[in-house]
Design a protein around this motif. Structure first.
Motif, short mmCIF file in Angstrom:
data_model
loop_
_atom_site.label_atom_id
_atom_site.label_comp_id
_atom_site.label_asym_id
_atom_site.label_seq_id
_atom_site.Cartn_x
_atom_site.Cartn_y
_atom_site.Cartn_z
N GLN A 95 54.02 24.75 -55.63
CA GLN A 95 53.38 23.44 -55.66
C GLN A 95 51.90 23.60 -56.04
N ARG A 96 50.97 23.29 -55.15
CA ARG A 96 49.55 23.35 -55.50
C ARG A 96 48.94 24.73 -55.31
N ILE A 97 49.73 25.67 -54.86
CA ILE A 97 49.21 27.00 -54.54
C ILE A 97 49.80 28.03 -55.50
N ALA A 98 48.95 28.93 -55.98
CA ALA A 98 49.42 30.02 -56.83
C ALA A 98 48.68 31.30 -56.47
N VAL A 99 49.32 32.41 -56.71
CA VAL A 99 48.69 33.71 -56.51
C VAL A 99 48.90 34.54 -57.77
N THR A 100 47.86 35.23 -58.19
CA THR A 100 47.95 36.13 -59.35
C THR A 100 47.60 37.54 -58.90
N LEU A 101 48.22 38.51 -59.53
CA LEU A 101 48.01 39.91 -59.19
C LEU A 101 47.73 40.71 -60.46
N ASN A 102 46.66 41.48 -60.44
CA ASN A 102 46.33 42.40 -61.53
C ASN A 102 46.35 43.81 -60.95
N LYS A 103 47.45 44.51 -61.16
CA LYS A 103 47.60 45.84 -60.56
C LYS A 103 46.64 46.85 -61.17
N THR A 104 46.36 46.71 -62.44
CA THR A 104 45.47 47.65 -63.11
C THR A 104 44.07 47.59 -62.50
N ALA A 105 43.60 46.36 -62.31
CA ALA A 105 42.26 46.17 -61.75
C ALA A 105 42.27 46.19 -60.23
N LYS A 106 43.43 46.19 -59.63
CA LYS A 106 43.60 46.16 -58.18
C LYS A 106 42.91 44.95 -57.57
N HIS A 107 43.23 43.78 -58.11
CA HIS A 107 42.77 42.57 -57.45
C HIS A 107 43.81 41.47 -57.55
N PHE A 108 43.75 40.56 -56.59
CA PHE A 108 44.68 39.43 -56.54
C PHE A 108 43.91 38.21 -56.06
N SER A 109 44.35 37.04 -56.49
CA SER A 109 43.60 35.81 -56.25
C SER A 109 44.52 34.70 -55.78
N LEU A 110 43.96 33.82 -54.97
CA LEU A 110 44.64 32.61 -54.50
C LEU A 110 44.01 31.42 -55.22
N HIS A 111 44.85 30.57 -55.78
CA HIS A 111 44.38 29.38 -56.48
C HIS A 111 44.99 28.15 -55.80
N ILE A 112 44.13 27.23 -55.39
CA ILE A 112 44.60 25.97 -54.81
C ILE A 112 44.10 24.85 -55.72
N THR A 113 45.03 24.08 -56.26
CA THR A 113 44.65 22.97 -57.13
C THR A 113 44.70 21.65 -56.35
N GLU A 114 43.99 20.66 -56.89
CA GLU A 114 43.99 19.31 -56.29
C GLU A 114 43.76 19.40 -54.78
N THR A 115 42.69 20.02 -54.38
CA THR A 115 42.44 20.26 -52.95
C THR A 115 42.37 18.95 -52.16
N GLN A 116 42.82 19.04 -50.92
CA GLN A 116 42.83 17.90 -50.01
C GLN A 116 42.10 18.30 -48.72
N PRO A 117 41.61 17.34 -47.96
CA PRO A 117 40.89 17.68 -46.72
C PRO A 117 41.69 18.58 -45.78
N GLU A 118 43.01 18.42 -45.77
CA GLU A 118 43.83 19.25 -44.88
C GLU A 118 43.95 20.69 -45.35
N ASP A 119 43.42 21.00 -46.53
CA ASP A 119 43.36 22.39 -46.98
C ASP A 119 42.21 23.14 -46.31
N SER A 120 41.30 22.42 -45.68
CA SER A 120 40.17 23.06 -45.00
C SER A 120 40.68 23.96 -43.88
N ALA A 121 40.29 25.24 -43.95
CA ALA A 121 40.77 26.25 -43.00
C ALA A 121 40.14 27.59 -43.38
N VAL A 122 40.54 28.63 -42.66
CA VAL A 122 40.16 29.99 -43.04
C VAL A 122 41.36 30.64 -43.72
N TYR A 123 41.12 31.26 -44.84
CA TYR A 123 42.19 31.91 -45.61
C TYR A 123 41.96 33.42 -45.60
N PHE A 124 43.04 34.15 -45.35
CA PHE A 124 42.99 35.61 -45.33
C PHE A 124 43.95 36.17 -46.37
#
Lengths: 111, 116
Positions: free
Chosen positions: A60-89
């Motif tokens: 849905q509005r959440i996606a994760v990407t992984l780049n193994k070569t660079a050893k990094h991964f990212s969380l993408h949240i689209t169309e953010t809503q107030p209830e998305d406010s939180a701590v993300y780990f």
């Protein structure tokens, strides 16, 4: 051992905008990368995860990407809503029976 | 409902006192974990157990002890040797398939420990 770094430590976005949180890991043997959302005074809840044989995963509005070569991964949240406010780990599994967590990102969605 | 329960929600410890935090799961998971969370920080692993009657130290085991006599239960004792016990304690569990595949950990609601 594994070390996971997470950025930014705080992120403020306007409602409806996108939010991106990035993590880097140190051990190329890590093969599982979950993301958790933690609301105040509660336990973390899994929101999405990705394994090392996949480059991107969407839910849905959440996606994760992984780049193994660079050893990094990212969380993408689209169309953010107030209830998305939180701590993300982010976390990386290494060895397989343990998770190493990033320090967390405080996301504030302003309405 | 399947899940992980932790009790109590708040716990107060007097100086020199041992206290025990409860963690129970009915997910039929083999593996269970204890984490400590300090304000503004990530989760640090205290102890974990992959199977009944076996457990291993995590990164910050000093001043803590655990037991794993039943699959469903993994209590954590904060001993008087832990000089700075004030924190939020989280229990988690996961399937243990063995091998090199990482598994999802599911968390309980946490116990906040405060020192009087």
């Amino acid at each position: 051992g594994e070390n996971v770094e997470q950025h930014p430590s705080t992120l403020s976005v306007q409602e409806g905008d996108s939010a991106v949180i990035k993590c880097t890991y140190s051990d190329s043997a890590s093969n599982y990368f979950p993301w958790y959302k933690q609301e105040l005074g509660k336990g973390p809840q899994l929101i999405i995860d990705i394994r090392s044989n996949v480059g991107e995963k969407k839910d849905q509005r959440i996606a994760v990407t992984l780049n193994k070569t660079a050893k990094h991964f990212s969380l993408h949240i689209t169309e953010t809503q107030p209830e998305d406010s939180a701590v993300y780990f982010c976390a990386a599994s290494n060895p397989p029976d343990k998770l190493v967590f990033g320090a967390g990102t405080i996301l504030r969605v302003k309405s | 409902d399947g899940g992980i329960t932790q009790s109590p929600k708040y716990l107060f410890r007097k100086e020199g006192q041992n206290v025990t935090l409860s963690c129970e799961q009915n997910l039929n998971h083999d593996a269970m974990y204890w984490y400590r969370q300090d304000p503004g920080q990530g989760l640090r692993l205290i102890y974990y157990s992959q199977i009944v009657n076996d457990f291993q130290k995590g990164d910050i085991a000093e001043g803590y002890s655990v037991s794993r006599e039943k699959k469903e239960s993994f209590p954590l004792t904060v001993t008087s040797a832990q000089k700075n016990p004030t924190a939020f304690y989280l229990c988690a569990s996961s399937i243990n398939r063995g091998g090199s595949r990482g598994e999802t950990q599911y968390f309980g609601p946490g116990t906040r420990l405060l020192v009087l």
